[in-house]
Design an enzyme around this catalytic site. Structure first.
Site, PDB file in Angstrom:
ATOM      1  N   ALA A  42     -47.392  21.899  17.635  1.00 27.72           N
ATOM      2  CA  ALA A  42     -47.594  23.077  18.486  1.00 27.72           C
ATOM      3  C   ALA A  42     -48.829  23.861  18.059  1.00 27.72           C
ATOM      4  O   ALA A  42     -49.497  24.491  18.878  1.00 27.72           O
ATOM      5  CB  ALA A  42     -46.364  23.972  18.425  1.00 27.72           C
ATOM      6  N   THR A  43     -49.128  23.821  16.764  1.00 26.81           N
ATOM      7  CA  THR A  43     -50.324  24.519  16.273  1.00 26.81           C
ATOM      8  C   THR A  43     -51.566  23.959  16.969  1.00 26.81           C
ATOM      9  O   THR A  43     -52.427  24.717  17.433  1.00 26.81           O
ATOM     10  CB  THR A  43     -50.438  24.360  14.734  1.00 26.81           C
ATOM     11  OG1 THR A  43     -49.274  24.953  14.146  1.00 26.81           O
ATOM     12  CG2 THR A  43     -51.681  25.031  14.190  1.00 26.81           C
ATOM     13  N   ASN A 103     -40.259  33.821  15.739  1.00 23.88           N
ATOM     14  CA  ASN A 103     -39.733  32.899  14.731  1.00 23.88           C
ATOM     15  C   ASN A 103     -39.162  33.597  13.503  1.00 23.88           C
ATOM     16  O   ASN A 103     -38.589  32.949  12.643  1.00 23.88           O
ATOM     17  CB  ASN A 103     -40.830  31.911  14.305  1.00 23.88           C
ATOM     18  CG  ASN A 103     -42.100  32.610  13.905  1.00 23.88           C
ATOM     19  OD1 ASN A 103     -42.726  33.298  14.719  1.00 23.88           O
ATOM     20  ND2 ASN A 103     -42.502  32.465  12.663  1.00 23.88           N
ATOM     21  N   GLN A 115     -39.875  28.177  19.617  1.00 21.37           N
ATOM     22  CA  GLN A 115     -38.512  28.535  19.177  1.00 21.37           C
ATOM     23  C   GLN A 115     -37.567  28.761  20.358  1.00 21.37           C
ATOM     24  O   GLN A 115     -36.390  29.082  20.138  1.00 21.37           O
ATOM     25  CB  GLN A 115     -38.550  29.777  18.275  1.00 21.37           C
ATOM     26  CG  GLN A 115     -39.356  29.590  16.989  1.00 21.37           C
ATOM     27  CD  GLN A 115     -38.691  28.648  15.978  1.00 21.37           C
ATOM     28  OE1 GLN A 115     -37.587  28.142  16.180  1.00 21.37           O
ATOM     29  NE2 GLN A 115     -39.394  28.407  14.873  1.00 21.37           N
ATOM     30  N   SER A 166     -43.068  21.947  20.150  1.00 21.63           N
ATOM     31  CA  SER A 166     -43.049  21.180  18.908  1.00 21.63           C
ATOM     32  C   SER A 166     -41.760  20.364  18.847  1.00 21.63           C
ATOM     33  O   SER A 166     -40.690  20.877  19.169  1.00 21.63           O
ATOM     34  CB  SER A 166     -43.114  22.160  17.737  1.00 21.63           C
ATOM     35  OG  SER A 166     -43.086  21.454  16.528  1.00 21.63           O
ATOM     36  N   HIS A 188     -40.349  18.906  16.043  1.00 21.74           N
ATOM     37  CA  HIS A 188     -39.488  18.963  14.841  1.00 21.74           C
ATOM     38  C   HIS A 188     -38.566  20.176  14.817  1.00 21.74           C
ATOM     39  O   HIS A 188     -37.715  20.288  13.936  1.00 21.74           O
ATOM     40  CB  HIS A 188     -40.326  18.851  13.560  1.00 21.74           C
ATOM     41  CG  HIS A 188     -41.149  20.051  13.213  1.00 21.74           C
ATOM     42  ND1 HIS A 188     -40.757  20.963  12.270  1.00 21.74           N
ATOM     43  CD2 HIS A 188     -42.347  20.487  13.658  1.00 21.74           C
ATOM     44  CE1 HIS A 188     -41.688  21.892  12.140  1.00 21.74           C
ATOM     45  NE2 HIS A 188     -42.666  21.630  12.976  1.00 21.74           N
ATOM     46  N   THR A 204     -55.627   7.270  19.076  1.00 19.10           N
ATOM     47  CA  THR A 204     -54.508   6.383  19.424  1.00 19.10           C
ATOM     48  C   THR A 204     -53.193   7.146  19.311  1.00 19.10           C
ATOM     49  O   THR A 204     -52.925   7.794  18.304  1.00 19.10           O
ATOM     50  CB  THR A 204     -54.494   5.152  18.481  1.00 19.10           C
ATOM     51  OG1 THR A 204     -55.759   4.502  18.613  1.00 19.10           O
ATOM     52  CG2 THR A 204     -53.371   4.196  18.832  1.00 19.10           C
ATOM     53  N   CYS A 227     -43.904  29.510   7.373  1.00 17.60           N
ATOM     54  CA  CYS A 227     -45.367  29.523   7.360  1.00 17.60           C
ATOM     55  C   CYS A 227     -45.924  30.630   6.487  1.00 17.60           C
ATOM     56  O   CYS A 227     -47.062  30.572   6.063  1.00 17.60           O
ATOM     57  CB  CYS A 227     -45.908  29.666   8.768  1.00 17.60           C
ATOM     58  SG  CYS A 227     -45.433  28.296   9.769  1.00 17.60           S
TER      59      CYS A 227
END
Ligand code: PLP
Length: 376
Positions: free
Chosen positions: A68-69, A148, A178, A198, A200, A236, A322
């Protein structure tokens, strides 16, 4: 193990692990013209459809990124490069994740005017304030959906609707990391031109994210080269991770309400435990996402308590993952008193957590209150 740090990352689901493993074994490059390539391409497109469906978008509106960053960097710097040539204002909030906030800092150094809308005294960001911060010179509005650190929900949908009405040319971006598959987000209703996602955080793999770009909206490529992702994001494709992302979306799409209700009951219990325990405060708003709760144990330093809990197999976070132990400005922005700021813990759920785990958390917190040294 009691894992209560799901806003940092989630345990990959079995469906995700199976999809990634199979994707690694079937190793074709989707750009190859032979059968192995075709199989990889089909896997990638099936996952794109799953992500699109989970967001209420069209598959051609979904572009895979590494996280997402990357998605948010692509949007913010891309908008600066295009409309930013003429328009120099960017409107955002004072509580964004660093993946948005730091991009804005960089653009401020390049002469952009960054307006960061702050929560009012009621500890909420108001849609009216976001709208009022915009003008004819606004290139982009970037507003997260769910914070978050506290779970606060930002009224992005209301703000975007008003902004698009008044300033149709202004681009709108929403960091939905989130909120995705936790709140029932539908891209057309949200009214964002761009959405960052994102994998994960939804029991998918790390290293894969997505960017939604509303049909008809132009954004320059951030990474150029072989022209993958229809020329938008070269390199790729990681088909195993993409397949894992798709599997996670498929698994969670059908049960948003059931999971939400379960997590809501967990938040209610957590709040009650905080109220019943002297010196423990519940900082999150009742109308926020139940998946993320901020609490504070007065007198105990967050990091010290975090490690104390870890020794008992309980995993939580001090602020956001973070911020890595740095004092969070977001906590102060949301009006959490400074005497509690060093004692904040983030408890973040998934629907696999149980009420009994919260009892164990509080037994450990009470032991910590009796045994650990207090902040002076
Ligand atoms: N935005 C928010 C609100 C987040 O919570 C996070 C991760 O914690 C990110 C963005 C960054 O996501 P990623 O790890 O995919 O770059």
């Amino acid at each position: 193990m009691i894992y209560l740090d799901n806003a940092a990352t989630t345990r990959p689901s079995q469906a995700c692990i199976d999809a990634v493993t199979q994707g690694l074994a079937e190793f074709g490059n989707p750009s190859s013209l032979h059968g192995l390539g075709l199989a990889a391409e089909q896997k990638r497109e099936a996952a794109r459809e799953a992500v699109a469906k989970a967001l209420g978008a069209q598959p051609e509106e979904i572009f895979f990124t590494s996280c997402a960053t990357e998605s948010s960097n692509t949007v913010i710097f891309g908008a600066a490069q295009t409309v930013g040539k003429r328009k120099k204002r960017i409107v955002t909030t004072s509580v964004e994740h660093p993946s948005v906030a730091v991009c804005c800092d960089k653009l401020a150094e390049r002469g952009f005017e960054i307006v960061r809308v702050r929560p009012r005294e009621d500890k909420r960001i108001h849609a009216d304030d976001i709208t009022a911060a915009c003008d004819d010179n606004t290139a982009l509005v970037s507003v997260m959906l769910v914070n978050n650190e506290t779970g606060s929900v930002i009224p992005a949908e209301t703000a975007f609707a008003a902004i698009k009405k008044k300033y149709p040319q202004t681009l709108t971006h929403c960091d939905c990391v989130q909120g995705f598959l936790k709140l029932p987000i539908r891209a057309p209703k949200l009214g964002a031109d761009f959405i960052s996602l994102s994998a994960h955080k939804i029991h998918g793999p790390k290293g894969i994210g997505a960017l939604y770009i509303r049909k008809g909206v132009h954004l320059p490529a951030f990474i150029v080269g072989g022209g993958q992702e229809r020329g938008f994001r070269s390199g790729t494709e990681s088909v195993p991770l993409i397949a894992g992302f798709g599997a996670a979306c498929e698994e969670l799409s059908g049960n948003i309400t059931q999971r939400h209700d379960k997590v809501l009951a967990l938040r209610k219990k957590l709040r009650e435990l905080c109220e019943r325990t002297e010196g423990v405060y519940f900082n999150s708003p009742d109308d926020g996402s139940p998946y993320i709760c901020s609490i504070a144990v007065k007198g105990l330093r967050s990091e010290v308590l975090l490690h104390f809990l870890e020794q008992r197999g309980i995993y939580v976070s001090s602020g956001s993952a973070c911020s890595k132990g740095k004092k969070s400005s977001v906590i102060a922005e949301f009006g959490i008193p400074s005497e509690l700021a060093d004692s904040v813990l983030r408890i973040s759920f998934c629907s696999d957590n149980t009420p009994e785990e919260l009892d164990e958390l509080f037994d450990a917190v009470k032991t910590a209150q009796k045994t650990l040294a207090k902040i002076r």
